[in-house]
Design an enzyme around this catalytic site. Sequence first.
Site, short mmCIF file in Angstrom:
data_model
loop_
_atom_site.label_atom_id
_atom_site.label_comp_id
_atom_site.label_asym_id
_atom_site.label_seq_id
_atom_site.Cartn_x
_atom_site.Cartn_y
_atom_site.Cartn_z
N GLU A 1 4.57 -20.62 -20.86
CA GLU A 1 5.54 -21.24 -19.86
C GLU A 1 7.14 -20.94 -20.36
O GLU A 1 7.66 -20.41 -19.22
CB GLU A 1 5.37 -22.46 -19.79
CG GLU A 1 3.97 -23.02 -19.26
CD GLU A 1 3.66 -22.48 -17.83
OE1 GLU A 1 4.74 -22.05 -17.16
OE2 GLU A 1 2.32 -22.50 -17.43
N GLU B 1 0.52 -18.09 -5.23
CA GLU B 1 -0.45 -16.81 -5.57
C GLU B 1 -0.77 -16.11 -4.25
O GLU B 1 -0.70 -15.04 -3.86
CB GLU B 1 -1.49 -17.03 -6.53
CG GLU B 1 -1.39 -16.93 -7.84
CD GLU B 1 -0.74 -18.46 -8.30
OE1 GLU B 1 -0.13 -18.48 -9.46
OE2 GLU B 1 -0.55 -19.54 -7.55
N GLU C 1 -7.28 -26.18 -6.05
CA GLU C 1 -7.48 -25.80 -7.57
C GLU C 1 -8.57 -25.08 -7.57
O GLU C 1 -8.66 -24.19 -8.30
CB GLU C 1 -7.15 -26.81 -8.11
CG GLU C 1 -5.54 -27.16 -8.43
CD GLU C 1 -4.65 -26.10 -9.15
OE1 GLU C 1 -4.28 -26.04 -10.09
OE2 GLU C 1 -4.45 -25.05 -8.13
N THR D 1 5.56 -12.24 -13.69
CA THR D 1 4.57 -12.97 -13.13
C THR D 1 5.10 -14.34 -12.47
O THR D 1 4.31 -15.04 -11.96
CB THR D 1 3.69 -13.33 -14.33
OG1 THR D 1 2.47 -13.95 -13.69
CG2 THR D 1 4.02 -14.22 -15.37
N ASP E 1 -5.69 -15.34 -15.76
CA ASP E 1 -5.28 -14.78 -14.63
C ASP E 1 -4.22 -13.58 -14.84
O ASP E 1 -4.30 -12.36 -14.17
CB ASP E 1 -4.68 -15.83 -13.63
CG ASP E 1 -3.51 -16.42 -14.19
OD1 ASP E 1 -3.67 -17.21 -14.98
OD2 ASP E 1 -2.48 -16.72 -13.54
#
Length: 585
Positions: free
Chosen positions: A111, A332, A311, A422, A251
């Site tokens: 992160e 996304e 989710e 990303t 992902d």
Amino acid sequence: MRLLTFSVIALLASYASAANVTPEEALRLRDEVREMFYHAFQGYMQHAFPLDELRPMSCTGEDSLGGYALTLVDSLDMLALLGDHQNFSTAVEWLGKHLRFDKNKTVSVFETNIRVLGGLLAAHLIAKDASTGMQVDSYDDELLHLAEDLGRRLLPAFETPTGIPYGSVNLLHGVNDNESKVTSTAGGGTLTLEFGVLSRLSKDPVFEIVARNAVRGLWAQRSPLGLVGAHINVFSGEWTHKDAGIGTSIDSFYEYLLKVNMNSAMVVWPLFNSLQAFWPGLQVLAGDLEPARHTHKAFFSVWKRYGFTPEGFNLATSSVQPGQRSYPLRPELIESTYWLYKATRDPMYLDVGRDMVASLQYGARCPCGYCHIADVESHIQDDHMESFFLAETIKYLWLLFDLAVGGNNLVEKGPYPYIFTTEGHILPMTSEISLVDEHCTYRGSFCDEVSQERDTSLPIDPSILNSTIFHERSHNESWHSCPESEELDEDSNLSGELHAPLKGLCPGFTFHQRLGISPQKVSAEKKKQDVKQERALREKIVELLQKSSGLQTILLEDKRVEFKARDHVQLDTEDLLHVSNSSVT
């Protein structure tokens, strides 16, 4: 908490979809999304700054990651996209003077890399460049210095036998003694873009080397089918979670549409999760437009059903997965909608964007920002707003409608093509952040073996810049065993040719030396031989995979593959790109 029933959202979405979005409505929607950004950004600045994130319902703040004004850092390049020079320059100047990373804080490597390091690098490249129209006159590389300091504080996480980093690191003391040795595949394999750019700007290759070494460490543990799992022990290299897929924990590293076991390829978890919705966008970037349309339609049907994507959605029962009922403002599906519209100009995707704006405005808007949705069926709100809402969710919505009315922004009409990280940060594809042997890669041109060996300091034929031929590129690196310690010394010039990282650790060496950095040049003949060997290996992998359980998949290790889609679709964030011909219909 405010409760907005699903029936109201469904009615609003149905009304919004009654007719295609007109140019006038696209302009209105773009301005509405701009207002959404400032509602949330000003709410953060007034009620939460300099804490990390806003609590938009109670109008307070919280330190959620590392205590370094996270939402401001994550919002910098969005301010630049909006042309807001005043707020952008004020933020850059404040961060340059006040932001510090010498804190006794244990933070997520993943992160911190995608949100903070990526945000600082993107803002640095914008603030220093007059051609962006956002140059900050007083700027003196402060954000780059901060990025380099942060990068060095993350380096201890990579001190593992496999090269795969720990999941967390203390910014002041390094890795804690009790730190878990298990990390996610995404956490270990989604560092190459930000760390690579940092190496090229700081002129220190160590960051790029450790990031590449992490990817190779993961790739070395792949199954006979060429798949990787979701969690791995960074010391033993043993997979602790062997399910492969494109959702949580994996992902941003490895893309398959349905979750499969890495050893048997059996479907073991028929679950859609919201992170998987990036997949249609990836298909667009691979030039696989028709499958992308079908995949996007399947994902958007879940959004239409609830007003948001939960989710987790169980494909077997066609219901929300227990314990995964929330929508934390994820970007996304919106990102995929933008890429599909950019590639096709199909107005249907503007209709999709309009539905998404309606859902966010009527379901997630809070007094000081936008709230998480705790339950997509009841639409109960939760008092949180993560920084990626401004860095990605709002950004891709605004880019969608701005493109519909001409795309007068840095990404569409700026001085350079841009790569999206990303986290949605934009990095310009300039020669400043490319290595000598990669100029042809960054110029989007065709490079055969001869052109790879030419003197790249010579001017490049302008006609190449518009080439419609996109071919895979290979980095010309060589593998080496541990060198003798006297071959390198601490003061060696590290700006020369980079050798590929060493496996494991070489005892007694400096950190740079253990990673195989050498100023020595590799001969052109050796480079040419390596390229041929790598191509032969890649072709063998493709052949084997195409014979395995009917998978029509190309997996390329440490390669960049560029594809042509309409309107010059940009590269995605990953240096490791996996392209699949499978889709959800």
